[in-house]
Each structure stands twice: as structure tokens, then as C-alpha cells.
Motif scaffolding. Structure first.
Motif, PDB file in Angstrom:
ATOM      1  N   PRO A  68       0.838  -1.207   0.000  1.00 50.36           N
ATOM      2  CA  PRO A  68       0.000   0.000   0.000  1.00 50.36           C
ATOM      3  C   PRO A  68       0.875   1.258   0.000  1.00 50.36           C
ATOM      4  O   PRO A  68       2.040   1.217   0.413  1.00 50.36           O
ATOM      5  CB  PRO A  68      -0.804  -0.110   1.297  1.00 50.36           C
ATOM      6  N   PRO A  69       0.330   2.396  -0.463  1.00 48.92           N
ATOM      7  CA  PRO A  69       1.098   3.646  -0.436  1.00 48.92           C
ATOM      8  C   PRO A  69       1.562   3.979   0.985  1.00 48.92           C
ATOM      9  O   PRO A  69       0.879   3.682   1.962  1.00 48.92           O
ATOM     10  CB  PRO A  69       0.111   4.691  -0.954  1.00 48.92           C
ATOM     11  N   PHE A  70       2.740   4.600   1.088  1.00 50.69           N
ATOM     12  CA  PHE A  70       3.362   4.934   2.366  1.00 50.69           C
ATOM     13  C   PHE A  70       3.308   6.449   2.554  1.00 50.69           C
ATOM     14  O   PHE A  70       3.796   7.187   1.703  1.00 50.69           O
ATOM     15  CB  PHE A  70       4.819   4.457   2.348  1.00 50.69           C
ATOM     16  N   PRO A  71       2.713   6.949   3.655  1.00 49.65           N
ATOM     17  CA  PRO A  71       2.654   8.403   3.869  1.00 49.65           C
ATOM     18  C   PRO A  71       4.057   8.993   4.004  1.00 49.65           C
ATOM     19  O   PRO A  71       4.863   8.522   4.797  1.00 49.65           O
ATOM     20  CB  PRO A  71       1.883   8.555   5.177  1.00 49.65           C
ATOM     21  N   LEU A  72       4.343  10.001   3.212  1.00 49.92           N
ATOM     22  CA  LEU A  72       5.642  10.673   3.266  1.00 49.92           C
ATOM     23  C   LEU A  72       5.555  11.849   4.236  1.00 49.92           C
ATOM     24  O   LEU A  72       4.576  12.602   4.204  1.00 49.92           O
ATOM     25  CB  LEU A  72       6.024  11.180   1.869  1.00 49.92           C
ATOM     26  N   PRO A  73       6.563  12.033   5.107  1.00 54.41           N
ATOM     27  CA  PRO A  73       6.567  13.236   5.945  1.00 54.41           C
ATOM     28  C   PRO A  73       6.573  14.491   5.065  1.00 54.41           C
ATOM     29  O   PRO A  73       6.815  14.402   3.862  1.00 54.41           O
ATOM     30  CB  PRO A  73       7.877  13.120   6.735  1.00 54.41           C
ATOM     31  N   PRO A  74       6.323  15.654   5.637  1.00 54.79           N
ATOM     32  CA  PRO A  74       6.296  16.884   4.828  1.00 54.79           C
ATOM     33  C   PRO A  74       7.598  17.104   4.060  1.00 54.79           C
ATOM     34  O   PRO A  74       8.677  16.728   4.518  1.00 54.79           O
ATOM     35  CB  PRO A  74       6.097  17.988   5.863  1.00 54.79           C
ATOM     36  N   LEU A  75       7.473  17.705   2.901  1.00 51.08           N
ATOM     37  CA  LEU A  75       8.611  18.046   2.055  1.00 51.08           C
ATOM     38  C   LEU A  75       8.813  19.554   2.064  1.00 51.08           C
ATOM     39  O   LEU A  75       7.850  20.314   2.044  1.00 51.08           O
ATOM     40  CB  LEU A  75       8.338  17.658   0.594  1.00 51.08           C
TER      41      LEU A  75
END
Length: 136
Positions: A68-75
Motif C-alpha cells: 500500500p502507499p506509504f505516507p511521506l513526511p512533509p517536504l
């Protein structure tokens, strides 16, 4: 399309052709909204597909294509003129890293941009996975 609007505004304000504008990217750990960055913008709500993010090492790692897609921390996105300077690696961890191009797409697969993220895995490990960032 906020990203494209930001690119257009920066290009116009700096009298740079839009095709010459790119982003340096840095994944940051923001727990709450703070002051805006001096240069650039924070972007939150992206998900990594076919990749995960190691928050301790600050590096992307491969997952299975069916994960499943993995939440990325803010960029933090910092625009620059490609004709005046190369993409800086000063924000990358001090170790051997690969720089992986990750297309940014909508749920409908519309292409928005490409961001470069660091990984300790070799480029050839990414060839079959083709990681991307999904705008949620």
C-alpha cells in the motif's frame, strides 16, 4: 496543481523561463505548522508508491509493487534556476546515496512534476519498481 502555481509564480518573480525551474527537495519532520520557510514551501499529504520512508535515516527504501502507499513526511520544496546552479546535495545525509527521480502524480495518474528523493539503495534496485509520489 498548487505545485505548478508555485513554480509559475517563482519563475515569473525571478524572470526565469518555467522550463528552467526545478525543485531541491528535503523531507522534514514537522509536527505542527510553524513559520513559513525563508525560501520555498512546505508540502504535506504525499504518499510514496512502491517505496517506504525511513524517518531515522531520512532515506527512501524499496517495497513490493503491491504494498500500500506509504505516507511521506512533509517536504520542503526550494525552487532554483537549473541554468544557474545544479541540484544541491547539501540536504542529503552524509553517506553514499542514490538520487531517485519520483514522478508526482494525481490519483487519476496526471503528471504534475518530478521530485528527487535520496535512497541508500542502488539505482538498479529502483528500475523495476518505478517509485512515484501520489498527491492525496
Amino acid at each position: 496543481y498548487f505545485i505548478l502555481s508555485f513554480l509559475y509564480d517563482w519563475a515569473s518573480a525571478n524572470d526565469v523561463p518555467l522550463s528552467d525551474v526545478a525543485f531541491n527537495t528535503k523531507v522534514v519532520s514537522l509536527t505542527s505548522p510553524g513559520l513559513p520557510p525563508e525560501h520555498g514551501i512546505y508540502l504535506d499529504g504525499l504518499e510514496l508508491r512502491r517505496a517506504g520512508w525511513d524517518t531515522v535515516k531520512g532515506l527512501m527504501y524499496p517495497t513490493s509493487a503491491s504494498a500500500p502507499p506509504f505516507p511521506l513526511p512533509p517536504l520542503l520544496l526550494i525552487p532554483y534556476n537549473k541554468q544557474e546552479q545544479g541540484s544541491s546535495t547539501t540536504s542529503l545525509p552524509q553517506m553514499t546515496v542514490s538520487r531517485i527521480d519520483c514522478p508526482v502524480v494525481t490519483r487519476g495518474e496526471d503528471f504534475i512534476s518530478t521530485f528527487v528523493l535520496p535512497s541508500s539503495h542502488a539505482l538498479n534496485q529502483w528500475t523495476h519498481l518505478k517509485p512515484s509520489l501520489l498527491v492525496t
